[in-house]
Scaffold this motif. Structure first.
Motif, PDB file in Angstrom:
ATOM      1  N   GLY A 201     -58.859  17.498 -14.177  1.00  0.00           N
ATOM      2  CA  GLY A 201     -59.981  16.581 -14.041  1.00  0.00           C
ATOM      3  C   GLY A 201     -61.304  17.250 -14.345  1.00  0.00           C
ATOM      4  O   GLY A 201     -62.170  16.681 -15.033  1.00  0.00           O
ATOM      5  N   ARG A 202     -61.478  18.472 -13.873  1.00  0.00           N
ATOM      6  CA  ARG A 202     -62.714  19.198 -14.149  1.00  0.00           C
ATOM      7  C   ARG A 202     -62.842  19.505 -15.636  1.00  0.00           C
ATOM      8  O   ARG A 202     -63.910  19.346 -16.235  1.00  0.00           O
ATOM      9  N   ALA A 203     -61.752  19.945 -16.260  1.00  0.00           N
ATOM     10  CA  ALA A 203     -61.793  20.304 -17.678  1.00  0.00           C
ATOM     11  C   ALA A 203     -62.113  19.097 -18.557  1.00  0.00           C
ATOM     12  O   ALA A 203     -62.779  19.237 -19.582  1.00  0.00           O
ATOM     13  N   LEU A 204     -61.646  17.920 -18.158  1.00  0.00           N
ATOM     14  CA  LEU A 204     -61.855  16.713 -18.952  1.00  0.00           C
ATOM     15  C   LEU A 204     -63.030  15.883 -18.438  1.00  0.00           C
ATOM     16  O   LEU A 204     -63.182  14.718 -18.801  1.00  0.00           O
ATOM     17  N   ARG A 323     -58.124   7.760  -6.498  1.00  0.00           N
ATOM     18  CA  ARG A 323     -57.047   8.128  -7.418  1.00  0.00           C
ATOM     19  C   ARG A 323     -56.993   7.174  -8.605  1.00  0.00           C
ATOM     20  O   ARG A 323     -56.726   7.582  -9.741  1.00  0.00           O
ATOM     21  N   GLU A 324     -57.267   5.887  -8.348  1.00  0.00           N
ATOM     22  CA  GLU A 324     -57.294   4.924  -9.439  1.00  0.00           C
ATOM     23  C   GLU A 324     -58.463   5.217 -10.386  1.00  0.00           C
ATOM     24  O   GLU A 324     -58.331   5.131 -11.616  1.00  0.00           O
ATOM     25  N   ALA A 325     -59.606   5.586  -9.813  1.00  0.00           N
ATOM     26  CA  ALA A 325     -60.756   5.942 -10.642  1.00  0.00           C
ATOM     27  C   ALA A 325     -60.463   7.192 -11.467  1.00  0.00           C
ATOM     28  O   ALA A 325     -60.873   7.303 -12.633  1.00  0.00           O
ATOM     29  N   TYR A 326     -59.749   8.125 -10.876  1.00  0.00           N
ATOM     30  CA  TYR A 326     -59.355   9.349 -11.596  1.00  0.00           C
ATOM     31  C   TYR A 326     -58.555   8.992 -12.843  1.00  0.00           C
ATOM     32  O   TYR A 326     -58.832   9.462 -13.947  1.00  0.00           O
ATOM     33  N   PRO A 332     -58.862   7.768 -20.855  1.00  0.00           N
ATOM     34  CA  PRO A 332     -59.720   7.692 -22.041  1.00  0.00           C
ATOM     35  C   PRO A 332     -60.167   9.065 -22.539  1.00  0.00           C
ATOM     36  O   PRO A 332     -60.314   9.273 -23.746  1.00  0.00           O
ATOM     37  N   ALA A 333     -60.383   9.998 -21.610  1.00  0.00           N
ATOM     38  CA  ALA A 333     -60.804  11.340 -22.022  1.00  0.00           C
ATOM     39  C   ALA A 333     -59.721  12.009 -22.863  1.00  0.00           C
ATOM     40  O   ALA A 333     -60.007  12.700 -23.850  1.00  0.00           O
ATOM     41  N   VAL A 334     -58.458  11.806 -22.480  1.00  0.00           N
ATOM     42  CA  VAL A 334     -57.348  12.381 -23.252  1.00  0.00           C
ATOM     43  C   VAL A 334     -57.218  11.686 -24.597  1.00  0.00           C
ATOM     44  O   VAL A 334     -57.036  12.328 -25.640  1.00  0.00           O
ATOM     45  N   PRO A 338     -58.013  14.406 -30.712  1.00  0.00           N
ATOM     46  CA  PRO A 338     -56.686  14.634 -31.292  1.00  0.00           C
ATOM     47  C   PRO A 338     -55.718  15.130 -30.223  1.00  0.00           C
ATOM     48  O   PRO A 338     -56.088  15.983 -29.397  1.00  0.00           O
ATOM     49  N   PRO A 339     -54.501  14.640 -30.193  1.00  0.00           N
ATOM     50  CA  PRO A 339     -53.551  15.066 -29.160  1.00  0.00           C
ATOM     51  C   PRO A 339     -53.363  16.574 -29.075  1.00  0.00           C
ATOM     52  O   PRO A 339     -53.192  17.122 -27.980  1.00  0.00           O
TER      53      PRO A 339
END
Length: 442
Positions: A201-204, A323-326, A332-334, A338-339
Motif C-alpha cells: 500500500g505504501r509503495a503504490l 479495507r474496502e477503501a484500500y 487502480p494503482a496496479v 504496465p503489468p
C-alpha cells in the motif's frame, strides 16, 4: 594516460559487448589473457525492440567509450551478447539486426576486426562461467525467468521465459504480483495477515487512512520498493542480506531442503500457511515444510489442496470500510501501469521475509519451487556447468541460498555472473583463436 596502459593498448585487443534491454556495455580487453582494460556504456541494445539505426548509435557510443581512437587499429576481434538475438539459425531476425548494427558501428569508428561474433545475452553470460564452457545450463531470474540448455555455445532448449502473461514463474514479476495478491486477500478477508499489505500500500501510494493501522500488518517504516533488475538480466538490489529460506538469517549453510509439493494455480499468492485460523501462521514460522506453506488456496485444515479455505479473522483495528477503501485505491494503482512493473515490488517480499513474515517466506519458497521445476525440465546431469544471472540469484539475492541448496540435491552448483561482458570477451578471444580457459581478469 599512464605508460602501463599505453603498453597494454599497444598489443592485440578484443571487445566484448553486453547489449541488454536497458543499457549497452562494452569492454576492451587484452587478447592474450582477457584482462579488462577499459569500459564504455550507452543506451538499450535489445536487437528486436531497438530500431537498427538507434542500436547502431548505442553500440558506437559504448565501443567509443571503451576504445580510444589511437587503439582502434589494434582490435582483432569483437563479440556481442544481445538481448533479442540468438544463434538458433543464420536468418534469425534479432541476430541479423544485431550483426547489421554492430558492423555499421565498427565501420563508423574505423575498427576492422578479423572476427565479429553475435550471440544472445544468455549465451554470452554462460561463456563467462569458469573455464568458458561450451555446454551446460543457464538460469536467468530477474524481472523474468528462463532456463536454457547450451550446446556448443548455442541455445538448444528453452524452458519458460514465456513473459508475464503466460509464464516467468518464480521471477521478480511473479513475486511482485504475489505480494499484491496477498495484500488484496488480506484486505477482503480471504488471506492471512501479512506486513505486505502495508508495504504494498505504501509503495503504490494508497492513502494512509486506508492502509492497515500501525502494527504488525503495517510493515516496516522504510519499506520502499526498488527494481529487481531489467528483463534482460541487468542485476540490481533484490533484497540484501545473504539470507536463506524466505530471507531469514542463517547460522549454517542451510536447513533441510523441502520436498516437492503439489502445485495449485501458478502465481496465486494468498500465502496461507494454514487458513484454518490464526495459530497456523505461528506453525509456519516454526519451520513447516514448503508444501505446507503454499501461496495457493489451502484446505480449511491448513493442508494444501483444493476446496474452501477456513475463514481468517480480520486484522484487528483494520475496519471493513478501511479495507474496502484500500482495495479501491490499490486496484487502480496496479492497473494504471504496465503489468511488468509489479516486479519492482519483489524487494518488499524479501524485506518482509527477512523480518519473519510467514506469508512473504511462503512466496519466496514457492518462487524457488518454480525455478527448480524450470531447471528440472532441462533434465540436468549432475556436475554439468550451470550459470545464473539476474538480481534474484546474485550474491545477496533473496532466492540464492535456498535455490542453491535445492540444486545441490541434483548435483548442480550455481556460478553467478553479473552480465555477459566477460563472456563476450571470452567469445571474442575464441574468435581470434585464443583459448578462453578462464574468465577475463580485471
Amino acid at each position: 594516460m599512464n605508460n602501463d596502459l599505453n603498453q597494454d593498448l599497444a598489443q592485440d585487443l578484443v571487445v566484448g559487448l553486453d547489449a541488454g534491454g536497458t543499457r549497452t556495455r562494452a569492454v576492451l580487453a587484452a587478447a592474450v589473457d582477457g584482462r579488462v582494460l577499459r569500459e564504455g556504456a550507452a543506451g538499450p541494445g535489445n536487437a528486436l525492440t531497438v530500431p537498427v539505426p538507434r542500436l547502431t548509435d548505442h553500440l558506437a557510443e559504448a565501443i567509443a567509450g571503451a576504445v580510444p581512437d589511437w587503439a582502434r587499429a589494434r582490435v582483432v576481434a569483437v563479440a556481442g551478447g544481445f538481448a533479442g538475438a540468438a544463434q538458433t539459425s543464420p536468418d534469425e531476425p534479432g541476430r541479423l539486426n544485431a550483426l547489421a548494427a554492430l558492423t555499421a558501428a565498427l565501420r563508423r569508428l574505423g575498427i576492422a576486426p578479423g572476427s565479429i561474433g553475435v550471440s544472445s545475452d544468455i549465451e554470452a553470460a554462460f561463456a563467462a562461467a569458469p573455464g568458458a564452457p561450451a555446454d551446460g545450463l543457464a538460469l536467468v531470474a530477474g524481472t523474468g525467468a528462463v532456463a536454457i540448455r547450451i550446446e556448443d555455445r548455442r541455445c538448444a532448449v528453452t524452458v519458460d521465459g514465456d513473459g508475464w502473461l503466460l509464464g516467468d514463474d518464480g521471477s521478480g514479476f511473479w513475486i511482485g504480483r504475489s505480494a499484491v495478491r496477498a495484500a488484496l486477500r488480506m484486505a477482503d478477508g480471504r488471506g492471512a495477515s501479512t506486513v505486505l499489505a502495508g508495504m504494498v500500500g505504501r509503495a503504490l501510494e494508497v492513502p494512509t487512512e486506508a492502509r492497515p493501522p500501525a502494527g504488525r500488518a503495517a510493515g516496516p517504516a522504510h519499506a520502499d520498493s526498488a527494481p529487481v533488475d531489467s528483463a534482460d538480466g541487468d542485476p540490481a538490489d533484490a533484497g540484501r542480506g545473504g539470507r536463506g529460506r524466505g530471507g531469514r538469517a542463517r547460522d549454517t549453510d542451510g536447513e533441510d531442503a523441502p520436498g516437492d509439493a503439489e502445485r495449485g494455480a501458478p502465481g496465486h499468492s494468498a500465502a496461507v500457511h494454514g487458513e484454518g485460523g490464526p495459530g497456523e501462521g505461528a506453525r509456519a514460522e516454526g519451520g513447516v515444510r514448503a508444501e505446507d506453506r503454499r501461496t495457493d488456496a489451502c484446505r480449511g485444515d491448513g493442508r494444501p489442496g483444493t476446496g474452501r479455505a477456513g475463514r481468517i479473522p480480520a486484522e484487528p483495528g483494520w475496519a471493513r470500510d478501511r479495507r474496502e477503501a484500500y482495495r479501491m485505491h490499490l486496484l487502480p494503482a496496479v492497473m494504471a501501469g504496465p503489468p511488468i512493473l509489479l516486479a519492482r515490488l519483489a524487494p518488499l517480499v524479501a524485506q518482509a521475509a527477512r523480518a519473519g513474515d510467514p506469508v512473504a517466506e511462503a512466496i519466496l519458497d514457492e518462487a524457488v519451487d518454480h525455478l527448480l521445476d524450470t531447471v528440472r525440465a532441462l533434465e540436468p546431469r549432475p556436475g554439468e556447468p550451470m550459470v545464473a544471472t539476474g538480481g534474484l540469484l546474485g550474491p545477496d539475492g533473496p532466492l540464492t541460498v535456498l535455490l542453491s541448496e535445492r540444486l545441490r540435491e541434483l548435483g548442480l552448483r550455481l556460478d553467478w555472473v553479473a552480465d555477459g561482458c566477460r563472456g563476450a570477451v571470452a567469445l571474442a578471444r575464441l574468435g581470434h583463436g585464443r583459448p578462453a580457459s578462464s574468465a577475463p581478469a580485471t
